[in-house]
Design an enzyme around this catalytic site. Sequence first.
Site, PDB file in Angstrom:
ATOM      1  N   ALA A 152     -59.988 -34.690 -38.280  1.00  0.00           N
ATOM      2  CA  ALA A 152     -59.923 -35.565 -39.455  1.00  0.00           C
ATOM      3  C   ALA A 152     -58.713 -35.273 -40.333  1.00  0.00           C
ATOM      4  O   ALA A 152     -58.603 -35.814 -41.432  1.00  0.00           O
ATOM      5  CB  ALA A 152     -61.200 -35.425 -40.277  1.00  0.00           C
ATOM      6  N   ALA A 232     -62.198 -28.950 -32.463  1.00  0.00           N
ATOM      7  CA  ALA A 232     -60.748 -29.144 -32.567  1.00  0.00           C
ATOM      8  C   ALA A 232     -59.982 -28.060 -31.812  1.00  0.00           C
ATOM      9  O   ALA A 232     -58.960 -27.546 -32.272  1.00  0.00           O
ATOM     10  CB  ALA A 232     -60.303 -29.203 -34.032  1.00  0.00           C
ATOM     11  N   ASP A 260     -74.509 -27.345 -38.506  1.00  0.00           N
ATOM     12  CA  ASP A 260     -75.180 -28.506 -39.109  1.00  0.00           C
ATOM     13  C   ASP A 260     -75.951 -29.333 -38.093  1.00  0.00           C
ATOM     14  O   ASP A 260     -76.504 -30.388 -38.425  1.00  0.00           O
ATOM     15  CB  ASP A 260     -74.165 -29.397 -39.834  1.00  0.00           C
ATOM     16  N   ASP A 286     -67.553 -26.360 -44.010  1.00  0.00           N
ATOM     17  CA  ASP A 286     -66.527 -27.392 -43.799  1.00  0.00           C
ATOM     18  C   ASP A 286     -66.938 -28.661 -44.543  1.00  0.00           C
ATOM     19  O   ASP A 286     -66.650 -29.786 -44.107  1.00  0.00           O
ATOM     20  CB  ASP A 286     -66.348 -27.670 -42.301  1.00  0.00           C
ATOM     21  N   GLY A 322     -65.498 -33.171 -41.040  1.00  0.00           N
ATOM     22  CA  GLY A 322     -66.153 -32.264 -41.968  1.00  0.00           C
ATOM     23  C   GLY A 322     -67.658 -32.438 -41.909  1.00  0.00           C
ATOM     24  O   GLY A 322     -68.209 -32.980 -40.943  1.00  0.00           O
TER      25      GLY A 322
END
Length: 409
Positions: A152, A232, A260, A286, A322
């Site tokens: 992102a 990433a 998460d 994040d 994020g």
Amino acid sequence: MHAHAPEPRLERDGVILACARVVTPTGTARPGWVSVHDGRIRALGQGRPPEGGAPPQDLGGAWLVPGFVDIHVHGGGGAWLSSTDVEELGRAVRFHLDHGTTSMLASIATSPLERMLASAAALASAAEGPLGPGLAGIHLEGPFISRRRSGAQDRDAIREPDAAVMERLLEACRGHARMVTIAPERPGGLGLVRQVAGAGAVPAVGHTEAGFEEATAAVDAGVRVSTHLFNAMRGLHHRDLGTVGAALSRDEVVCELVNDGVHLRPEVVRLVFQAAGARRVALVTDAIAAAGMADGDYRFGRVRLRVRAGVARLAGGETIAGSTLTMAAALRRAVVEVGIPVEEAVTAASATPARAVGIDGRVGSIEPGKAADLVVLDDDLEVVRVMARGRWLPREAPPARISTGLLQT
């Protein structure tokens, strides 16, 4: 709040918090007590607290854990930590404080250089002011990263490794730069790793195409953190272990995990804890400004995002952008869904990240002499109260939830 975790008080001459499950570096005291005076932990122990001090305050068997340390966070509560508005910075810091994060690094994502410099200067001023204790430093997530692994980040703002530009960014941080994420495989990347380490900050590998040999060379040059492990970067393969394999195989590297349930499967989180141990796992959020807010459309600098069902992605695509996570939720998920013991999850949420960025001398664990940053958790590991530097945070209603999202221009 549950009935077994009564509201604590704070006496003017200090406080003794008693009848709690106190998580310390050597284990959990059941029941345990902690004496707090003048913003610091004075003493702690198991059983009944000593007589003659402040009246003990019964926590009713609640968990008492060190304040969380988030070394990778972009915002929360509708506010961005890359803002140059000190009031907006304060809202983001306070949002995460309310959820138990008593120390954090403000992450500045890749964006046009002048904007990164302005953000760094604003954060340095905030860290030197009233936000200082909670705002423990700055994390530069770029701009020297891989375009192929930009995630992102603003692809158009990614730069070729440049020592002079790196120096300008470090100077703008005025000594508050704690960590810099770099793609070390790019020409000049290893030089930047050495430059950052020489400046006293922690080089991190992330947003990278590095293979195992390149990532290993980066660790040899000074890399000590892997930015959001697995995300990433090239994946783990049995013939090319990539950055993931290099990070897991080197004891000096701390591995960030965004726990998460979206960035990583629970089984992957469990495998990393098994492979590296809690002393090398740093739970991070994040989090973006949408944390604590409603679904909607947002801007991450010049990058447009959409948040649906609490998951942030690039507008018009599926790339994760994020999270809307808090450290309290990351810890709770680690215990309840991943199956990590409470003590290990607490280590990964406090002591390990604090040590990774060099602030463990004052925060990250419940030990005499350290800051009285404490979080009271109920049986469900929900936050009951938060103490920062010896003071209880006032409890407030959650921020108003909006339906249109918040656009940063």
